[in-house]
Design a protein around this motif. Structure first.
Motif, PDB file in Angstrom:
ATOM      1  N   LYS A 106     -18.638  38.652  -2.042  1.00 41.04           N
ATOM      2  CA  LYS A 106     -18.670  39.059  -0.870  1.00 41.04           C
ATOM      3  C   LYS A 106     -18.880  40.210  -0.304  1.00 41.04           C
ATOM      4  O   LYS A 106     -19.353  40.494   1.237  1.00 41.04           O
ATOM      5  CB  LYS A 106     -17.217  38.870  -1.782  1.00 41.04           C
ATOM      6  N   ARG A 107     -19.449  40.962  -1.240  1.00 35.29           N
ATOM      7  CA  ARG A 107     -20.094  42.562  -0.261  1.00 35.29           C
ATOM      8  C   ARG A 107     -21.106  42.511  -0.467  1.00 35.29           C
ATOM      9  O   ARG A 107     -21.470  43.429   0.819  1.00 35.29           O
ATOM     10  CB  ARG A 107     -20.581  43.690  -2.151  1.00 35.29           C
ATOM     11  N   GLU A 108     -21.856  41.376  -0.211  1.00 34.89           N
ATOM     12  CA  GLU A 108     -23.027  41.202   0.225  1.00 34.89           C
ATOM     13  C   GLU A 108     -23.343  40.563   1.972  1.00 34.89           C
ATOM     14  O   GLU A 108     -23.647  41.264   2.337  1.00 34.89           O
ATOM     15  CB  GLU A 108     -24.240  40.548  -1.272  1.00 34.89           C
ATOM     16  N   PHE A 109     -22.389  39.992   1.387  1.00 31.48           N
ATOM     17  CA  PHE A 109     -22.187  38.736   2.878  1.00 31.48           C
ATOM     18  C   PHE A 109     -21.528  40.279   3.539  1.00 31.48           C
ATOM     19  O   PHE A 109     -21.265  39.567   4.676  1.00 31.48           O
ATOM     20  CB  PHE A 109     -21.702  37.975   2.686  1.00 31.48           C
ATOM     21  N   THR A 110     -20.747  40.973   3.116  1.00 36.54           N
ATOM     22  CA  THR A 110     -19.759  41.868   4.156  1.00 36.54           C
ATOM     23  C   THR A 110     -21.358  42.710   4.924  1.00 36.54           C
ATOM     24  O   THR A 110     -20.678  43.341   5.819  1.00 36.54           O
ATOM     25  CB  THR A 110     -18.680  42.622   2.963  1.00 36.54           C
ATOM     26  N   PHE A 111     -21.770  43.328   3.579  1.00 34.71           N
ATOM     27  CA  PHE A 111     -23.372  44.076   4.594  1.00 34.71           C
ATOM     28  C   PHE A 111     -23.525  43.171   5.768  1.00 34.71           C
ATOM     29  O   PHE A 111     -23.576  44.238   6.461  1.00 34.71           O
ATOM     30  CB  PHE A 111     -23.848  44.870   2.802  1.00 34.71           C
TER      31      PHE A 111
END
Length: 141
Positions: A106-111
């Motif tokens: 989730k963190r990678e795709f929010t970036f």
């Protein structure tokens, strides 16, 4: 056709137990555990998690028949802990690992969403004309 309906492969029937433990009488500190309505995905992850634990002597699983929605996992410990307690610990560690993986995903795709780049069908900065040359692709995590 012999295959059961898809929902029958994952939905427990009324009164059906999801886990059945059978203590092994011939091998010390061993048990065979039947996990119902699951398949190779969970079986392989549990086996790998169990093998990473220092108290384990043997861990393996099998799916006796592809049309039957269950697998058997065999666990033998060194005697310092019971096979069922070790399986419970392995499940808790596996849940924590998957939660960590989900958070990282989730963190990678929010970036990626905050980059502001126009994304084509093959990732950020790519288009049909230049192929893989411009921007990042899916391997740049």
């Amino acid at each position: 056709m012999n295959a059961p309906n898809r929902y029958e492969l994952y939905v427990l029937d009324e009164g059906e137990k999801s886990v059945e433990v059978t203590e092994d009488t011939k091998i010390p500190n061993a048990a065979t555990i039947k996990i119902v309505k699951q398949d190779h995905t969970l079986g392989n992850m549990l086996r790998a998690q169990l093998l990473a634990m220092p108290q384990i002597l043997f861990a393996g699983y099998k799916v006796p028949h592809p049309l039957q929605p269950y697998f058997l996992i065999k666990i033998q410990t060194d005697g310092s802990i019971t096979p069922t307690a070790l399986l419970e610990q392995a499940c808790q560690k596996l849940i924590a690992t998957l939660a960590s993986l989900e958070a990282k995903f989730k963190r990678e795709f929010t970036f990626r969403d905050t980059d502001g780049a126009q994304e084509g069908p093959y990732g950020a900065g790519s288009n049909v004309d230049n192929g893989w040359t411009g921007g990042r692709d899916y391997l740049d995590f």
